[in-house]
Design a protein around this motif. Structure first.
Motif, short mmCIF file in Angstrom:
data_model
loop_
_atom_site.label_atom_id
_atom_site.label_comp_id
_atom_site.label_asym_id
_atom_site.label_seq_id
_atom_site.Cartn_x
_atom_site.Cartn_y
_atom_site.Cartn_z
N LYS A 43 22.46 52.82 22.91
CA LYS A 43 23.05 53.38 24.13
C LYS A 43 22.05 53.36 25.28
O LYS A 43 22.38 52.98 26.41
N ARG A 44 20.81 53.76 24.99
CA ARG A 44 19.78 53.76 26.02
C ARG A 44 19.52 52.34 26.54
O ARG A 44 19.38 52.11 27.74
N ALA A 104 20.15 48.09 30.67
CA ALA A 104 20.57 46.73 30.98
C ALA A 104 21.59 46.73 32.12
O ALA A 104 21.55 45.88 33.02
N ALA A 105 22.51 47.69 32.09
CA ALA A 105 23.51 47.78 33.15
C ALA A 105 22.87 48.13 34.48
O ALA A 105 23.19 47.54 35.53
N SER A 146 30.72 56.28 36.11
CA SER A 146 31.98 55.63 35.71
C SER A 146 31.84 54.12 35.69
O SER A 146 32.36 53.44 34.79
N LYS A 147 31.11 53.57 36.66
CA LYS A 147 30.94 52.12 36.71
C LYS A 147 30.13 51.63 35.52
O LYS A 147 30.44 50.62 34.90
N ILE A 148 29.07 52.37 35.19
CA ILE A 148 28.25 52.00 34.05
C ILE A 148 29.05 52.14 32.75
O ILE A 148 28.94 51.31 31.85
N SER A 149 29.87 53.18 32.67
CA SER A 149 30.72 53.37 31.50
C SER A 149 31.67 52.20 31.32
O SER A 149 31.88 51.70 30.20
N LYS A 176 29.96 60.92 29.56
CA LYS A 176 29.05 62.04 29.29
C LYS A 176 27.73 61.54 28.68
O LYS A 176 26.67 62.12 28.92
N ASP A 177 27.79 60.43 27.89
CA ASP A 177 26.57 59.85 27.36
C ASP A 177 25.75 59.21 28.47
O ASP A 177 24.52 59.30 28.48
N VAL A 178 26.42 58.56 29.39
CA VAL A 178 25.72 57.93 30.52
C VAL A 178 24.98 58.99 31.32
O VAL A 178 23.79 58.84 31.65
N LYS A 179 25.67 60.08 31.64
CA LYS A 179 25.04 61.15 32.42
C LYS A 179 23.86 61.76 31.67
O LYS A 179 22.78 61.98 32.25
#
Length: 286
Positions: free
Chosen positions: A39-40, A45-46, A62-65, A73-76
């Motif tokens: 995930k990290r 990479a994104a 949202s864009k990265i998701s 919530k993982d992105v944040k």
């Protein structure tokens, strides 16, 4: 059934992850921990891709998701986590000090061998603390010295007199320092190979080649291993000395605002039992 052909990269991915999975199991890393690391990596990479495309301002979670498939919530959570790795920094500092000690004229004797150093300068020349400053290491000299002693690269021959025992940092097996070296070596090679994979047909590619033979006797493999190790070590030491001289010259002529570039040269040798049906022919891939 879908008629869409499978991306060959999906099959390659399993082979690429096989040695990592072996290391994970040996170190007791579970699937959950591996998934967190992935995930990290996908988040980074994104972010890197969007930055390269000229993204301005804050990139939304949202864009990265959407790009990665990660839950918002993982992105944040991951974007808010700024943990640093001190061990990796120590390994890099120790390797740079070894490089300077083994090649810089001020730290060599009249036979061009690394001379013994005291902590402070003496009649023979600058000392270990001067070496750390010259190598531009932003760490306490005592911390770097202790790391080198623990890894067996430096020994205290007499009270306050230190000698360089190895021209290459080879961290103790299984320790945090070896894991950091493992990361640095493999990540650089994988980055080069990935750049080549994603490069456009006429794009510039990194030099990344290998020679493979699969029908050799054990004696022949051992002969090739010794020959390869000697030649690779000679090349690495030659490039190391030249890179140090160039870096010192660049630092004398460039300002702090000038962009800094990274150069990595690595070598690996893999003598192994026959495990596939690879033809007994040399291959080199770029």
């Amino acid at each position: 059934m879908s008629d869409t052909p499978q991306d060959p990269f999906e099959k390659a991915l399993a082979a690429l992850l096989a040695p990592l999975s072996r290391a994970m199991m040996a170190r007791g890393v579970t699937y959950g921990s591996a998934a967190e690391a992935l995930k990290r990596a996908m988040l980074q990479a994104a972010l890197d891709q969007l930055a390269a495309e000229g993204g301005n301002g804050r990139i939304s979670d949202s864009k990265i998701s959407l790009m990665t498939g990660l839950h918002r919530k993982d992105v944040k959570r991951l974007r808010d986590d700024s943990a640093q790795c001190e061990v990796k920094r120590t390994v890099s500092a120790a390797a740079m000090v070894i490089s300077y000690w083994a090649t810089a004229p001020d730290y060599l004797d009249n036979k061009c061998c690394p001379r013994r150093l005291t902590r402070a300068a003496d009649d023979a020349g600058p000392g270990f603390d001067d070496l750390v400053r010259q190598a531009r290491i932003d760490m306490a000299p005592g911390t770097v010295l202790q790391a080198l002693i623990e890894q067996g690269a430096v020994a205290e021959e007499a009270e306050g007199v230190y000698c360089l025992k190895a021209h290459t940092l080879l961290p103790a097996g299984g320790g945090a320092e070896q894991v950091a070296a493992y990361e640095a070596t493999l990540s650089a090679h994988l980055a080069a190979a990935t750049d080549n994979l994603l490069a456009p047909p006429e794009g510039r590619r990194h030099f990344d080649r290998a020679v493979r033979y699969s029908h050799l006797s054990e004696a022949s493999v051992e002969h090739l291993r010794k020959m390869s190790a000697a030649k690779a070590q000679e090349l690495l030491e030659e490039i190391n000395a030249e890179a140090r001289k160039l870096q010192e010259a660049d630092e004398a002529t460039q300002s702090d605002a000038d962009p800094k570039r990274r150069f990595v040269l690595g070598a690996y040798i893999l003598p192994a039992p026959l495990a596939d049906k690879t033809p007994s022919t040399p291959e080199d891939t770029e």
